[in-house]
Write an enzyme that holds these catalytic residues in place. Structure first.
Site, PDB file in Angstrom:
ATOM      1  N   MET A 291      75.821  19.686  59.066  1.00  0.00           N
ATOM      2  CA  MET A 291      76.701  20.671  58.458  1.00  0.00           C
ATOM      3  C   MET A 291      76.595  20.623  56.939  1.00  0.00           C
ATOM      4  SD  MET A 291      78.782  23.143  58.873  1.00  0.00           S
ATOM      5  CE  MET A 291      78.686  22.964  60.660  1.00  0.00           C
ATOM      6  N   GLY A 292      76.409  19.423  56.412  1.00  0.00           N
ATOM      7  CA  GLY A 292      76.322  19.263  54.968  1.00  0.00           C
ATOM      8  C   GLY A 292      75.228  20.090  54.341  1.00  0.00           C
ATOM      9  N   HIS A 316      66.821  17.230  54.180  1.00  0.00           N
ATOM     10  CA  HIS A 316      67.217  18.625  54.373  1.00  0.00           C
ATOM     11  C   HIS A 316      68.237  19.052  53.318  1.00  0.00           C
ATOM     12  CE1 HIS A 316      65.332  18.398  58.376  1.00  0.00           C
ATOM     13  NE2 HIS A 316      65.349  19.709  58.346  1.00  0.00           N
TER      14      HIS A 316
END
Length: 354
Positions: A291-292, A316
């Site tokens: 989610m980050g 990512h």
């Protein structure tokens, strides 16, 4: 024109997906080279092409280099074309990854409510399962004012695909910032364990393994089961998986998931998801690592400063920050914070297409 080295950072399709979204939103064309150059199957693959073609349709873009195996692509967006869209990835390519390109656009453009009918893979390797999008991402984007409804019509697993999803997006207009640096108290833990074209005990065993692991930590999840009677299963399958999520009194949700595969015991599938969720809970991070990195493009477009924490500074996350900075004049910083990683985003509003 912005030039992007597709082999930078994590070097995967996320670079392209984020670039497509921000190109449409800002109106800035880009050229990407060395697409997935360090992967075993370099260049554009069908699910990446699905993102490119969907982005091109929505923005009336001029595109050069959009073919399987292409190592470079030029994308010049035009005016956003509002309306509903049907997208067929054509393989078991991930529906969730195609949505990573489209959701930032639909969250901010003035198109009103838009419906996407997408066919492809819902539960496939190296991609968030559709249940993570349904129960975690959609909820967290609602904190920013985006309305997202995800209707799962049929699951699609690798290699046959055939999954169908209907996604309705109501834009926020102006995205609200998020300022949550601690997990907070848990309101509850939920989950969904599924098995299609497989015996029902696969879903049951996945759920039980997750419940057993979390129970030992004093956590009591409520996990639903999804399976089908033989002869009444509408899926191509076979496949299984489990998604877990927890909601905090601070309002946000964290999630974790694991996908079944041939030869992998169902107990391992359930335990993997539980271990991943427990790691976020034990760290006290506001969001899980996946989610980050997904939040970066949204919060870089928000109206105001955002701060949140994750467990790890992943490749990512770093890569998404780098791509956002190419398109938006945003100040994004990461720092160690109470054995977590804090992300701070100070957006400077970029021009937006109507």
């Amino acid at each position: 024109m912005i030039t992007i080295d597709g082999s930078m950072g994590e070097g995967g399709g996320q670079i392209l997906r984020t670039a497509l979204a921000l190109s449409i939103i800002t109106g800035k064309p880009f050229r990407i080279i060395n697409i997935r150059a360090r992967r075993s199957n370099p260049g554009l693959q069908p699910q990446h092409l699905a993102s490119v073609m969907a982005a091109a349709r929505i923005s009336n873009a001029k595109v050069d280099g959009a073919y399987k195996g292409s190592l470079s692509l030029t994308f010049e967006p035009g005016d956003v074309k509002c309306g509903d869209y049907s997208i067929d990835i054509g393989t078991a390519g991930s529906i969730s990854l195609v949505l990573q390109t489209l959701l930032p656009v639909l969250a901010v453009v003035n198109c009103g409510e838009v419906t996407l009918d997408i066919t492809g893979g819902t539960d496939v390797p190296k991609a968030p399962p559709i249940d993570y999008v349904r129960f975690v991402l959609a909820h967290n984007l609602s904190l920013m004012g985006v309305g997202i409804k995800v209707e799962l019509i049929r699951r699609g697993h690798y290699p046959r695909g055939g999954g169908k999803v209907k996604v309705t997006v109501k834009p926020a207009g102006r995205l609200k910032p998020i300022n949550i640096t601690e997990l907070g108290e848990l309101k509850g833990i939920w989950g969904l364990s599924h098995a299609v074209r497989l015996p029902s005990h696969v879903a049951v065993r996945q759920a039980k393994a997750a419940e057993d692991y979390l129970s030992k930590l004093g956590l009591k999840p409520s996990i639903s089961l999804e399976y089908y009677e033989q002869g009444k299963d509408p899926h191509l399958g076979p496949g299984s998986g489990i998604t877990l999520w927890a909601e905090s009194t601070n309002g946000q949700r964290i999630g974790a998931d694991s996908l079944g595969e041939r030869g992998k015991p169902a107990e391992d599938v359930g335990r993997e998801a539980a271990e991943a969720l427990a790691a976020v809970i034990n760290a006290g991070a506001a969001f899980d690592d996946h989610m980050g990195d997904m939040l970066i493009p949204f919060l870089a477009l928000a109206e105001g400063r955002s701060e949140y924490t994750v467990v790890n500074l992943t490749s990512h996350l770093s890569t998404n920050i780098s791509i956002v900075k190419l398109f938006l004049n945003a100040n994004i910083e990461t720092m160690n914070y109470n054995k977590k990683v804090k992300v701070t985003i100070n957006p400077i509003t970029a021009p937006r297409k109507p």
